[in-house]
Design a protein around this motif. Structure first.
Motif, short mmCIF file in Angstrom:
data_model
loop_
_atom_site.label_atom_id
_atom_site.label_comp_id
_atom_site.label_asym_id
_atom_site.label_seq_id
_atom_site.Cartn_x
_atom_site.Cartn_y
_atom_site.Cartn_z
N TYR A 184 0.81 -1.22 0.00
CA TYR A 184 0.00 0.00 0.00
C TYR A 184 0.85 1.27 0.00
N GLY A 185 2.15 1.11 -0.05
CA GLY A 185 3.03 2.28 -0.09
C GLY A 185 3.15 3.00 1.24
N ILE A 186 2.94 2.28 2.32
CA ILE A 186 3.04 2.87 3.66
C ILE A 186 4.49 2.84 4.12
N ASN A 187 4.98 3.96 4.60
CA ASN A 187 6.33 4.05 5.15
C ASN A 187 6.30 3.40 6.53
N VAL A 188 6.88 2.22 6.64
CA VAL A 188 6.83 1.44 7.88
C VAL A 188 7.49 2.18 9.04
N SER A 189 8.64 2.78 8.79
CA SER A 189 9.33 3.51 9.86
C SER A 189 8.46 4.65 10.38
N ARG A 190 7.87 5.41 9.46
CA ARG A 190 7.04 6.55 9.86
C ARG A 190 5.79 6.07 10.60
N ALA A 191 5.18 4.98 10.11
CA ALA A 191 3.99 4.44 10.77
C ALA A 191 4.32 3.98 12.19
N CYS A 192 5.46 3.33 12.35
CA CYS A 192 5.89 2.88 13.68
C CYS A 192 6.12 4.09 14.59
N GLU A 193 6.78 5.10 14.05
CA GLU A 193 7.07 6.30 14.83
C GLU A 193 5.78 6.99 15.27
N GLU A 194 4.83 7.11 14.36
CA GLU A 194 3.56 7.76 14.70
C GLU A 194 2.79 6.96 15.74
N GLY A 195 2.80 5.64 15.60
CA GLY A 195 2.13 4.79 16.59
C GLY A 195 2.80 4.89 17.95
N LEU A 196 4.12 4.92 17.97
CA LEU A 196 4.85 5.05 19.23
C LEU A 196 4.59 6.41 19.87
N ALA A 197 4.57 7.46 19.04
CA ALA A 197 4.30 8.81 19.55
C ALA A 197 2.91 8.86 20.18
N ARG A 198 1.94 8.21 19.56
CA ARG A 198 0.58 8.18 20.09
C ARG A 198 0.55 7.44 21.43
N GLN A 199 1.26 6.32 21.51
CA GLN A 199 1.31 5.54 22.75
C GLN A 199 1.97 6.35 23.88
N VAL A 200 3.07 7.04 23.56
CA VAL A 200 3.76 7.86 24.55
C VAL A 200 2.84 8.98 25.03
N SER A 201 2.15 9.63 24.10
CA SER A 201 1.22 10.70 24.46
C SER A 201 0.10 10.19 25.36
N ASP A 202 -0.47 9.04 25.00
CA ASP A 202 -1.54 8.45 25.81
C ASP A 202 -1.06 8.13 27.22
N GLU A 203 0.14 7.56 27.32
CA GLU A 203 0.67 7.21 28.64
C GLU A 203 1.00 8.45 29.46
N ARG A 204 1.54 9.48 28.81
CA ARG A 204 1.84 10.74 29.49
C ARG A 204 0.53 11.33 30.06
N ARG A 241 -2.29 9.67 30.73
CA ARG A 241 -2.80 8.79 31.79
C ARG A 241 -2.07 9.06 33.10
N ARG A 242 -0.75 9.21 33.04
CA ARG A 242 0.02 9.46 34.26
C ARG A 242 -0.30 10.82 34.85
N TRP A 243 -0.49 11.85 33.98
CA TRP A 243 -0.83 13.18 34.47
C TRP A 243 -2.16 13.12 35.22
N GLN A 244 -3.14 12.44 34.64
CA GLN A 244 -4.44 12.32 35.28
C GLN A 244 -4.33 11.58 36.62
N GLU A 245 -3.52 10.55 36.64
CA GLU A 245 -3.31 9.79 37.88
C GLU A 245 -2.65 10.67 38.95
N GLU A 246 -1.60 11.40 38.54
CA GLU A 246 -0.87 12.26 39.48
C GLU A 246 -1.72 13.43 39.99
N ASN A 247 -2.70 13.86 39.20
CA ASN A 247 -3.52 15.02 39.56
C ASN A 247 -4.94 14.63 39.95
N LYS A 248 -5.17 13.35 40.18
CA LYS A 248 -6.51 12.85 40.49
C LYS A 248 -7.11 13.55 41.71
N GLU A 249 -6.34 13.75 42.73
CA GLU A 249 -6.85 14.38 43.94
C GLU A 249 -7.35 15.80 43.66
#
Length: 85
Positions: A33-53, A55-63
């Motif tokens: 399909y002409g998908i750049n595998v490196s770029r797709a992996c990077e974007e997926g990893l960036a999304r995962q890092v953002s989601d975890e960041r 989640r942790r912010w919400q956890e740390e600021n829950k109170e």
């Protein structure tokens, strides 16, 4: 070349070669399909890092968040009488 993460322009990034094990059929389909595998992996990893960041912010600021929500529940939304909706 600038990279886009979270909808904002970022300074050029330094790239590092990394070994990643991926499903063979998935890699073949991406190439078909002409998908750049490196770029797709990077974007997926960036999304995962953002989601975890986030989640942790919400956890740390829950109170504080719970305290603010309780205050709103008890007192209502500040300046509610000026809301147009």
């Amino acid at each position: 070349m600038a990279t886009r993460l979270s909808g904002r322009e970022q300074a050029p990034t330094v790239r590092r070669a990394t070994n990643v094990s991926l499903d063979t059929k998935l890699v073949e389909a991406a190439k078909e399909y002409g998908i750049n595998v490196s770029r797709a992996c990077e974007e997926g990893l960036a999304r995962q890092v953002s989601d975890e960041r986030s989640r942790r912010w919400q956890e740390e600021n829950k109170e504080a968040i719970d305290g603010y929500n309780a205050w709103i529940e008890e007192n209502g939304i500040p300046l509610a009488e000026y809301r147009m909706f």
